[in-house]
Design a protein around this motif. Structure first.
Motif, PDB file in Angstrom:
ATOM      1  N   HIS A 357      12.330   3.256  -3.365  1.00  0.00           N
ATOM      2  CA  HIS A 357      12.673   4.170  -2.363  1.00  0.00           C
ATOM      3  C   HIS A 357      13.943   3.125  -2.045  1.00  0.00           C
ATOM      4  O   HIS A 357      14.015   1.737  -2.331  1.00  0.00           O
ATOM      5  CB  HIS A 357      12.219   4.229  -1.748  1.00  0.00           C
ATOM      6  N   LEU A 527      -2.625   1.355  -3.493  1.00  0.00           N
ATOM      7  CA  LEU A 527      -1.859  -0.340  -2.925  1.00  0.00           C
ATOM      8  C   LEU A 527      -0.844   0.528  -2.199  1.00  0.00           C
ATOM      9  O   LEU A 527       0.061  -0.318  -1.197  1.00  0.00           O
ATOM     10  CB  LEU A 527      -1.288  -0.920  -4.093  1.00  0.00           C
ATOM     11  N   GLU A 528      -0.265   2.012  -2.502  1.00  0.00           N
ATOM     12  CA  GLU A 528       1.185   1.937  -1.455  1.00  0.00           C
ATOM     13  C   GLU A 528       0.780   3.174  -1.181  1.00  0.00           C
ATOM     14  O   GLU A 528       0.478   4.279  -2.114  1.00  0.00           O
ATOM     15  CB  GLU A 528       2.035   1.670  -1.632  1.00  0.00           C
ATOM     16  N   TYR A 529       1.338   3.736   0.172  1.00  0.00           N
ATOM     17  CA  TYR A 529       1.517   5.571   0.357  1.00  0.00           C
ATOM     18  C   TYR A 529       3.301   5.058   1.309  1.00  0.00           C
ATOM     19  O   TYR A 529       2.600   4.826   2.103  1.00  0.00           O
ATOM     20  CB  TYR A 529       0.189   5.805   1.078  1.00  0.00           C
ATOM     21  N   SER A 530       3.157   6.608   0.806  1.00  0.00           N
ATOM     22  CA  SER A 530       4.721   6.604   1.791  1.00  0.00           C
ATOM     23  C   SER A 530       4.852   8.058   1.462  1.00  0.00           C
ATOM     24  O   SER A 530       4.824   8.752   1.064  1.00  0.00           O
ATOM     25  CB  SER A 530       5.595   5.740   1.357  1.00  0.00           C
ATOM     26  N   MET A 531       5.489   7.804   2.891  1.00  0.00           N
ATOM     27  CA  MET A 531       6.434   9.660   2.667  1.00  0.00           C
ATOM     28  C   MET A 531       6.821  10.348   3.717  1.00  0.00           C
ATOM     29  O   MET A 531       7.330   9.123   4.303  1.00  0.00           O
ATOM     30  CB  MET A 531       5.041  10.561   3.384  1.00  0.00           C
ATOM     31  N   ASN A 532       7.875  10.863   3.191  1.00  0.00           N
ATOM     32  CA  ASN A 532       9.246  10.902   3.413  1.00  0.00           C
ATOM     33  C   ASN A 532       9.339  12.865   3.476  1.00  0.00           C
ATOM     34  O   ASN A 532       8.976  14.378   2.999  1.00  0.00           O
ATOM     35  CB  ASN A 532      10.447  10.830   3.121  1.00  0.00           C
ATOM     36  N   SER A 582       0.222  14.905  -0.222  1.00  0.00           N
ATOM     37  CA  SER A 582      -1.128  13.530  -0.520  1.00  0.00           C
ATOM     38  C   SER A 582      -1.854  13.366  -1.899  1.00  0.00           C
ATOM     39  O   SER A 582      -1.760  12.505  -2.273  1.00  0.00           O
ATOM     40  CB  SER A 582      -1.562  12.969   0.996  1.00  0.00           C
TER      41      SER A 582
END
Lengths: 612, 612
Positions: A357, A527-532, A582
């Motif tokens: 991002h 490994l990674e998790y993100s949300m917008n 998700s």
């Protein structure tokens, strides 16, 4: 003189003149930084001019540019950018990015490192065939470049992939700093020179007329040795010499001097193009790249959003917009052939595919870069506020939502949706359009106002998904601070069979992911998790990104450090329900990993990658 | 000569010598970029040296620095950074950041713009009292600075706030470009000079001996006029002259020349300090700032993470690390007094409080900046790989998890937790410790391995929360693709009363937020929503950030553009359940907004803010 100055951002058709929204921006008088006293107070009205170049892109010949002020843009998003942690892209994604780079008008697309894996070879070959043979304005067609270490096998693989392009290029490299020669290569200076010379000659001998050579870690190499090896590879037939600041260590004046010294001291340098490749470890890559250009480099290696290992590379949008805004005034009249109105779309596509991002205060493409242009009500708007704006948002393809011509509602049809997407820069049809339309309707049922951003999020989710291996049909969760989180998931496999599973977890996403794992049965690490949320309001569409690594995953060898690294895979999902979004992202990442596995099965060797 | 070189990152006690992990980094021989031939192949082992300064910070006097190579760092995170969209901080948050800036050893802290609101005045006053009177190493105490437009009311307010500090400073500014003077100020050149001169003199007359003056939009002002007005304000008593590139428009050489010309042509300039303030619109702020320093500026205005309006400002970490890595070699021997081992903690704190996330490939502080140092298994690790690392991670305070001395498990006690948090850089005790311990235990029950990042996330959630107005007790949701999302929420108000409400929504978060709204009854707009897993694995703790704006919210006037803007408020939450973490963040943002309302009620005037 009325040459084509820009293409329509949507139709791609040439426009004869580019009209910035603000008439002030059409002023041609430039602000003068020279220390002369301005006697005319009106002269202060002269403001920075941002406009599309009125000059034609010069004809392409590998070792020469007819216009001394023209600077080539070499984009390595698909090679250097794609090897950042988690940025692995599928072949389809790479092809999409390459097409977008051609819309931007990038001179050279470094499409990959064909010797690293069968998947990379296939992707580069496909890009060479499809994008390297496109029909574009003014006879422009991008050079398609493949990276190769200094050995015959790598060069053969690179040629095998790029030879299908109208303008193919091989880019080969070898380290020239003492520490690398002694400890990694275990070769003497003479051996390194001989290797470089013979492999450049070999690349020419097999039919490639456009050969780039990079002395890796040039910034820390002995300058005299650099002049020598560069002179030798010129004799052997190299047409572009790229000077990488591999560790992002130099400051602008220093890097500019290095380029100037190479230009002054390398025998035969007048017959080749000098190039820059600046890493960003100290935040100076854009400035170093511009300093290199001012010192005589006429090819600049960059990536979209500045992605790349560690702190990344010089970013295309910053370098290009700096040349566009200030080229005529303070950067020696340099200009590029980039159609900047495709910058924002390119940025979003790379953000989506790479999973890297962009921070809100990123120059040019960050969400806040034009934040004084946002929907916030501005009562006391100053008349001449445009003088605060050195770049017009439209210039990078940012069109404000309320200016869009087509407004969609829940009664809008398929055709209106297609037209709207075209307006937003996406050409979709057939099954892609059907799938998007179905999801658009389901959102339109629940949400009052469907914004452009909503549509782009849905679009990304539908169209940017990798090939389906597993498809999410349903998910149901119960969770909260009062009880155990429980999720039930229904997936459809490639043969259309339904699989249902349930699991408990520490939260609804944990529970749902565990339920997916019970069906898919491929051990991975998240490994990674993100949300917008992509739009304002609590009923916004949420966009989720995950990054996974298979536990028995693909290892690859880092060509430079010799380290074994693990491939990681990103997935994205969009929905109004964050749990669904998700799970879609997780299934997407699993699909991406599994489609790589299939390709890997064809090729038993470990993949390798390189940093230059 | 064995002066103090660094403080212990945790205890804050001075260390006599700083030992980088890699012995190669202790090498003192520097790489030579001069074009002489290196006859000794061993000379190539000389690599960049990164070490804490061995020099003492010079004594502070406003208009003079005894050591010509010392560069002051002026941090404006709390003024320029805080006015970026959504970055509004509470008084407590501002105080925390100011304390952290003092740990970093920032020379000047611009704590706010006291005339803009009662809240800002109180925050600056508190920082002046608490941080501006701290007891630090070597007699260092940061200067506390307040911004003021060129009028008596603003200057009085600024003085009212900063006068409590040991070293107070007033920073006043007025625009000097023709377009601003004509259209915003509607003043002639002579009137502007007279205003600037008289207001600097006024600031001196009320007792402030340290006065900074900025000619706004200096980069686009007539240079001769600049020399004149700057000469006049020097005569009136200004001690620092700050040169802002307000629109982020210059390139390094140009900005360096502007500083050099001001140094050469301004009468009396030898008696003051010249300062830079570079915006980042073209991605050149770090390079411009360094060019300014090389041209003679001895104060550099920066923000943590480079936050600020639009593309932000020059970032403290990039400027400071560039000077640290390259100061002796190529930047004229310049150095700062910054203790770089506090950089990472400062970056994380500002990211948390401002809600402005940092991209993974951000130089110095991005998650990937040291990614080759990550936990990924590295089989073929090259012996001399440290030569790829121009900065040691420990140098910015990045300690790898597996090196931590204390490992916590679910049987760990309160004391072990306190010791661990101290190791991570947080000093907590009393109720804060109790609350954290309680949440630590509940996570330890569910999660096998508690990492440092988990603890930091919980810490942020507990400690970085604004004062409670509403507190979340319970939430329960049911959602999924098969049915309606439903949430039940129980909140506790300031008097300890329980409130329960339920709602349906388009997803679990939408439903839960609507349930909260039914209890709190304050209409707000959700502007942004984002979430990240802070550790690897699907049982990770999720950290959520939201940004809201009250529908009958606080308007403020932009001092420069005159626009009316709306204050926005961010909130964060952390939990293993993403719905709970989302609700905690939302309630946090509501609390922040409501505590501002209370302050606003004291002060009926609209707030204003400024850009320089």
């Amino acid at each position: 003189m009325a040459s084509i100055t820009a293409n329509h951002p949507i139709s791609g058709k040439p426009l004869i003149s580019f009209r910035p929204k603000n008439p002030l921006l059409q002023t041609q008088t430039l602000f003068n930084f020279k220390p002369s006293i301005s006697k005319h107070s009106n002269s202060s009205f002269s403001i920075p001019v941002v406009r599309c170049s009125i000059r034609r892109r010069p004809e392409y010949t590998p070792s020469h540019i007819p216009d001394p002020n023209y600077v080539r843009i070499f984009d390595t998003t698909l090679r250097d950018g794609e090897q950042s942690p988690g940025a692995t892209m599928t072949t389809k994604e790479k092809l999409d990015v390459a097409r977008q780079l051609a819309k931007l008008g990038v001179d050279i697309i470094e499409a990959g490192f064909p010797a690293s894996s069968e998947a990379d070879l296939e992707a580069v070959k496909l890009i060479a065939k499809e994008v390297g043979n496109g029909v574009y304005e003014e006879g422009y067609v991008p050079v398609i470049c493949g990276l190769a270490r200094c050995n015959k096998k790598d060069i053969d693989k690179a040629w095998e992939a790029v030879k299908y392009a109208k303008k193919p290029r091989i880019h080969t490299f070898i380290a020239t700093s003492e520490i690398h020669m002694n400890y990694k290569l275990k070769m003497s200076r003479d051996q390194v020179v001989e290797k470089a010379r013979s492999m450049v000659a070999y690349a020419r001998s097999i039919g490639c007329e456009d050969v780039e050579f990079s002395p890796e870690d040039a910034g820390r190499s002995d300058p005299e040795f650099l002049y020598h090896i560069l002179g030798e590879v010129i004799k052997a037939g190299a047409t572009t010499l790229n000077i990488p600041d591999t560790v992002g260590y130099t400051v602008p004046e220093e890097f500019g001097q290095l380029i100037a010294k190479i230009k002054a001291n390398t025998p035969g340098v007048e017959d080749v193009i000098i190039s820059t490749h600046c890493q960003n470890d100290l935040g100076l890559s854009t400035a170093n790249t511009l300093a290199g250009a001012c010192a005589g480099a006429r090819q600049l290696e960059v990536t979209i959003n500045g992605i790349g290992e560690r702190a990344g590379n010089a970013s295309l949008e910053e370098v290009v917009m700096a040349l566009k805004c200030r080229g005529e005034q303070v950067l020696g009249g340099l200009y590029t052939g980039i159609n900047t109105q495709h910058i924002l779309m390119s940025s979003k596509m790379v953000e989506e595919y790479s999973g890297l991002h962009v921070q809100p205060h990123k120059a040019i493409v960050g969400a806040n870069a034009f934040a004084h242009e946002s929907g916030i009500h501005q009562d006391g708007m100053l008349k001449h506020k445009d003088t605060y704006e050195i770049i017009s948002p439209e210039d990078i393809g940012l069109n404000r939502a309320n200016e869009s011509g087509i407004v969609l509602g829940k009664l809008s049809g398929r055709h209106a949706l297609q037209a709207k997407m075209l307006e937003l820069g996406y050409e979709i049809e057939g099954k892609e359009l059907d799938d998007l339309f179905w999801r658009f309707k389901s959102v339109a049922e629940k949400k009052k106002k469907i914004t452009d951003d909503d549509l782009v999020a849905l679009m990304s989710d539908e169209v940017f998904q990798p090939q389906f291996v597993w498809q999410l049909q349903n998910v149901q969760v119960t969770s909260g601070s009062l009880g155990l989180s429980t999720a039930t998931v229904k997936l459809i496999d490639a043969d259309g069979r339904e699989h249902i599973s349930c699991s408990v977890g520490t939260g609804p996403v944990d529970a749902a992911y565990k339920a997916v794992d019970l069906i898919v049965k491929v051990p991975v690490t998240l490994l990674e998790y993100s949300m917008n949320a992509v739009t304002q309001g609590i009923d916004a569409i949420a966009s989720t990104r995950v990054l996974i690594r298979g536990e028995n995953g693909h290892t690859s060898t880092h060509a430079v450090t010799g380290e074994t690294i693990h491939r990681t895979f990103s997935g994205t999902g969009a929905d109004m329900d964050i749990v669904i979004s998700s799970v879609r992202a997780y299934v997407g990442a699993l699909n991406k990993m599994m489609s790589f596995r299939k390709l890997m099965a064809k090729n038993n060797k470990p993949e390798s990658s390189a940093v230059v």
